[in-house]
Design an enzyme around this catalytic site. Structure first.
Site, mmCIF file in Angstrom:
data_model
loop_
_atom_site.group_PDB
_atom_site.id
_atom_site.type_symbol
_atom_site.label_atom_id
_atom_site.label_comp_id
_atom_site.label_asym_id
_atom_site.label_seq_id
_atom_site.Cartn_x
_atom_site.Cartn_y
_atom_site.Cartn_z
ATOM 1 N N CYS A 126 0.777 -1.195 -0.215
ATOM 2 C CA CYS A 126 0.070 0.118 -0.012
ATOM 3 C C CYS A 126 0.855 1.437 -0.070
ATOM 4 O O CYS A 126 0.587 2.137 -0.773
ATOM 5 C CB CYS A 126 -0.914 0.011 1.149
ATOM 6 N N HIS A 234 -2.778 6.447 4.652
ATOM 7 C CA HIS A 234 -1.291 6.397 4.888
ATOM 8 C C HIS A 234 -0.792 7.782 4.440
ATOM 9 O O HIS A 234 -1.200 8.279 3.234
ATOM 10 C CB HIS A 234 -0.305 5.389 4.154
#
Length: 329
Positions: A126, A234
């Protein structure tokens, strides 16, 4: 089109179903697959209930595509079994990413490498996906030499147990711990397990995966990965040293013209990317674009993305879309 979703009951699995529905991916038959303890559960998709089945049954059904999001061990054992019967596997775990001969794909960057012979395709980490989305167009123009990245990663990247830990701590409830320490009001410089060189596995993924995706070993990446108590995405502070000099206006223009990137960069109006904005969106958001004044040809930027969407589910579905569109199944 018969599609199997392996790990359908997990956090990424849930988002995967959402993305498949939103993007109206063409499915004639959907197989929802999970571990034995979830077999028989019912999950709704497009208003219809589907019973969860086991892996043996899913292989016997011979799907065209199997999207895996069930952890590395499951992928190592079962992806080859699906591939052997002609199913194309798109795997979201780290199991196949660095395997020679297996392609590591971010569709906007390197989907053109895919062929009918690619039966196990790896979805990158990710935090890697959002990083390379911003770096790829800049590398093409200015040639990267060195990247230093510090990540600020959501608890959702660890999974349901970690989200539960954070919510419990916020409510003052004692419960099961996903981390060795509290995460609420804390920051853990510890994403995944530590390796012999003192880096975590997550940090080494960030160091190795971009080189494979961009098919270039001439630049290096060093990373520090930190888990923070956010739920929606994130964030990454990124410092990039280039071979050639640049104008900041050109950097913004190149990023703005890159599909899948939204530039949010205006200090006068406090405009910059944040997880709260990236949550449930597919784009990668880039801001705080400025020159590093301590050395030549060096750029600082801030990159944010929803780790469960572009960082996992959306990227996998985009790979599947590319395979369908280009008749590669």
């Amino acid at each position: 089109m018969k599609l199997a979703l392996v790990g359908a009951t997990g956090m990424v699995g849930e988002v995967m179903l959402k993305v498949l529905q939103e993007r109206n991916f063409p499915i004639d038959e959907l197989l929802l697959v999970a571990s034995e303890k979830s077999v028989g559960k019912e999950i709704s998709f497009k208003g219809k209930n589907h019973k969860v089945i086991g892996l043996e049954e899913a292989v016997a059904a011979k799907p065209n595509i199997a999207i895996f999001s069930a952890g590395g061990n499951t992928s190592l054992e079962w992806a080859p079994k699906f591939a052997a019967i002609g199913t194309t596997v798109i795997d979201n775990s780290s199991a196949w990413r660095m395997e020679p001969g297996k392609k590591l794909i971010v569709p906007e960057i390197n989907a053109h490498l895919l062929t009918k012979d690619d039966k196990i395709i790896a979805n990158p980490n990710c935090s890697t996906i959002q990083l390379v989305m911003a770096l790829a167009p800049l590398h093409k123009k200015y040639k990267m030499k060195r990247v230093v990245v510090s990540t600020y990663q959501s608890v959702s990247g660890t999974g349901l147990k970690a989200v539960q830990q954070m919510e419990n701590e916020m409510a003052g409830i004692k419960g099961e711990m996903a981390y060795p320490y509290p995460i609420h009001k804390n920051a853990l410089p510890h994403c995944d397990v530590f390796e012999a060189n003192g880096y975590t596995k997550e940090e080494m993924k960030l160091a190795r995966e971009p080189q494979k995706i961009l098919d270039d070993r001439t630049f290096s990446v060093t990373a520090t990965a930190v888990r923070i108590p956010t739920a929606g995405g994130h964030s990454e502070a990124v410092n990039v040293q280039f071979e050639y000099d640049f104008e900041l206006g050109d950097i913004r223009r190149i990023l703005h013209e890159t599909s899948g990137i939204t530039v949010q960069d205006n200090p006068d109006t406090n405009t910059y990317p944040m997880p709260i904005y990236a949550h449930e969106k597919d784009d990668v958001f880039v801001g705080r674009i400025r020159r590093d004044e301590t050395q030549p040809n060096t750029l600082n930027m801030w990159i944010v993305s929803d780790n469960l969407r572009k960082g996992a589910a959306t990227n996998a579905v985009q790979i599947a879309e590319y395979l369908v569109k280009n008749h590669l199944l």
